[in-house]
Design a protein around this motif. Structure first.
Motif, PDB file in Angstrom:
ATOM      1  N   SER A  74       1.374   6.745  -6.886  1.00 34.56           N
ATOM      2  CA  SER A  74       0.189   7.527  -7.270  1.00 34.56           C
ATOM      3  C   SER A  74       0.430   9.013  -7.069  1.00 34.56           C
ATOM      4  O   SER A  74       0.090   9.841  -7.919  1.00 34.56           O
ATOM      5  N   GLU A  75       1.007   9.343  -5.912  1.00 39.24           N
ATOM      6  CA  GLU A  75       1.245  10.749  -5.579  1.00 39.24           C
ATOM      7  C   GLU A  75       2.217  11.379  -6.587  1.00 39.24           C
ATOM      8  O   GLU A  75       2.030  12.505  -7.028  1.00 39.24           O
ATOM      9  N   ALA A 113      -5.601   5.276  -3.450  1.00 42.72           N
ATOM     10  CA  ALA A 113      -4.338   4.810  -2.855  1.00 42.72           C
ATOM     11  C   ALA A 113      -4.175   5.326  -1.424  1.00 42.72           C
ATOM     12  O   ALA A 113      -3.600   4.641  -0.570  1.00 42.72           O
ATOM     13  N   ALA A 162       0.832  -1.214   0.000  1.00 40.02           N
ATOM     14  CA  ALA A 162       0.000   0.000   0.000  1.00 40.02           C
ATOM     15  C   ALA A 162       0.864   1.261   0.000  1.00 40.02           C
ATOM     16  O   ALA A 162       0.490   2.284  -0.585  1.00 40.02           O
ATOM     17  N   VAL A 163       2.028   1.194   0.648  1.00 40.56           N
ATOM     18  CA  VAL A 163       2.935   2.353   0.663  1.00 40.56           C
ATOM     19  C   VAL A 163       3.423   2.646  -0.759  1.00 40.56           C
ATOM     20  O   VAL A 163       3.431   3.800  -1.208  1.00 40.56           O
ATOM     21  N   LEU A 187      -3.700   2.800   1.881  1.00 38.17           N
ATOM     22  CA  LEU A 187      -2.614   2.877   2.867  1.00 38.17           C
ATOM     23  C   LEU A 187      -3.138   3.199   4.264  1.00 38.17           C
ATOM     24  O   LEU A 187      -2.681   2.614   5.250  1.00 38.17           O
ATOM     25  N   PHE A 214      -8.224   8.912  -8.256  1.00 32.69           N
ATOM     26  CA  PHE A 214      -7.062   8.041  -8.508  1.00 32.69           C
ATOM     27  C   PHE A 214      -6.113   8.094  -7.303  1.00 32.69           C
ATOM     28  O   PHE A 214      -5.610   7.071  -6.835  1.00 32.69           O
ATOM     29  N   LEU A 215      -5.906   9.297  -6.793  1.00 31.10           N
ATOM     30  CA  LEU A 215      -5.027   9.466  -5.638  1.00 31.10           C
ATOM     31  C   LEU A 215      -5.712   8.971  -4.358  1.00 31.10           C
ATOM     32  O   LEU A 215      -5.108   8.247  -3.553  1.00 31.10           O
ATOM     33  N   GLU A 256       1.947   1.794  -3.585  1.00 30.89           N
ATOM     34  CA  GLU A 256       0.798   2.240  -4.385  1.00 30.89           C
ATOM     35  C   GLU A 256       0.585   3.749  -4.199  1.00 30.89           C
ATOM     36  O   GLU A 256       0.408   4.485  -5.176  1.00 30.89           O
ATOM     37  N   LEU A 257       0.637   4.204  -2.973  1.00 33.80           N
ATOM     38  CA  LEU A 257       0.409   5.635  -2.736  1.00 33.80           C
ATOM     39  C   LEU A 257       1.595   6.469  -3.200  1.00 33.80           C
ATOM     40  O   LEU A 257       1.414   7.536  -3.807  1.00 33.80           O
TER      41      LEU A 257
END
Lengths: 230, 230
Positions: free
Chosen positions: A60-61, B53, A53-54, B57, B49-50, A56-57
């Motif tokens: 994404s960011e 994620a 998950a880390v 998390l 989208f953001l 993925e974010l």
């Protein structure tokens, strides 16, 4: 954890763990835990759950900020190409993570150390352990060294759809009608060759050939984009 | 954005946006953008989208810390039950987000305002906008008000596997062998009824019935767990 790995993390990435046990857990496979019941170890899976998950974010960011003009569909395709087993296992190898995984003897014999699925897991669990030890910014710094340069070099641009890209490029200045007229068809039915042009605002922007009309259109759009962006 | 919504966010959740445009974008559906071309609006999809994620998390971090004894498989099942359309659309309704979505007239007529997929998107895009405006801690505070209490009340425990839970419960004090002997089988082949017992340390802990052996085992494990936890 082996000192040579700690040195490598420090020298290559500027990372020094406060809690080395987290790093050690992140590199421990269940087969090693099972072979050493007296050590009461934990395998990497819980930390990998978090690290997944880390990543993925973090990705994404980055994409959200880096490509302010990309619509959501394009961001999603790009993220899926980056956050996947193929990419993460390659990153893990580049970071020499394969050398430091703690494996049981059976898994070692089975070649697990070079298995993409395991290397992908280890990349995620490393990121999870870094996040737990040092927070989001440390992860961002690491990923900015290992992952983002690849994105900027175009390593993932194969997921892009050239027709969509051309449309987005041309529509920066308002709606544009783009057409792909078929200009030639050659060969037998089971091995046909289609040639199309790409036309916008009455101008032929490029031409492409392929075994299907769709492939020919993609090829034509790619040619047009390359010309327009030169 | 409507003042009544801003007031509600402030009074219910203690949230005050610095950049209200982000909140507004997060609630704007593409149908509304298309109906108002002169306003040059963006729809919510990039922020969603953001936000997707960010939620992944935030929930992962919470579960990782809250349940230090859960193995990865259980964390993953629980996360999947929380981070999904059914849950997010319910959260969106509880927060009254449905009232403030900007929809085109056609979508309004089609009942989009009450559509789970849209409400799920809006929940994610709201979280994305909050993250952009105020960072991770603000999201954690919001999710701690809206989502985590539900987890703690057991709203998602249906995803748990009773046999696994029983095993984990019994193994707190060391390895335990659990068996599920078949004690009865009744009915015709196409509508059989199986009855099994669950036995550990020589003791019958419960009994369950089902149309398959697996279902009967789950039922027996659930009975045993309830008895043991009383």
């Amino acid at each position: 954890m082996e000192q040579v790995f700690l040195n490598e993390l420090r020298d290559r990435f500027g990372i020094e763990y406060q809690n080395v046990d987290l790093l050690s857990e992140a590199f421990t496979q269940s087969s090693y835990v099972n072979e050493h019941p007296n050590l009461k170890l934990q395998d990497y899976q819980r930390i990998e759950f978090l690290g997944d998950a880390v990543m993925e974010l973090t990705v994404s960011e980055y994409l959200y900020a880096k490509y302010p003009n990309y619509p959501e569909g394009k961001l999603t395709r790009l993220r899926a190409a980056i956050v996947c087993e193929d990419s993460f296992s390659a990153f893990a190898r580049e970071c020499h993570f394969d050398r430091y995984i703690k494996l049981g003897k059976g898994e070692e014999k089975n070649g697990a150390r070079d298995r993409n699925s395991l290397l992908c897991d280890i990349f995620e669990s490393f990121v999870g352990s870094l996040y737990l030890d040092q927070g989001k910014e440390a992860v961002q710094r690491f990923v900015a060294q290992v992952v983002f340069p690849k994105v900027e070099q175009g390593a993932f641009s194969y997921v892009m759809d050239h027709k969509t890209n051309l449309q987005e490029f041309l529509q920066k200045d308002g709606e544009v009608e783009i057409s792909y007229p078929l200009v030639a068809e050659a060969g037998p039915a089971n091995d046909a060759q289609f040639t199309v042009q790409v036309v916008a605002r009455g101008e032929v922007l490029g031409q492409g050939t392929g075994h299907t009309k769709k492939a020919a259109e993609q090829a034509a759009a790619e040619v047009a984009l390359r010309k327009l962006q030169d």
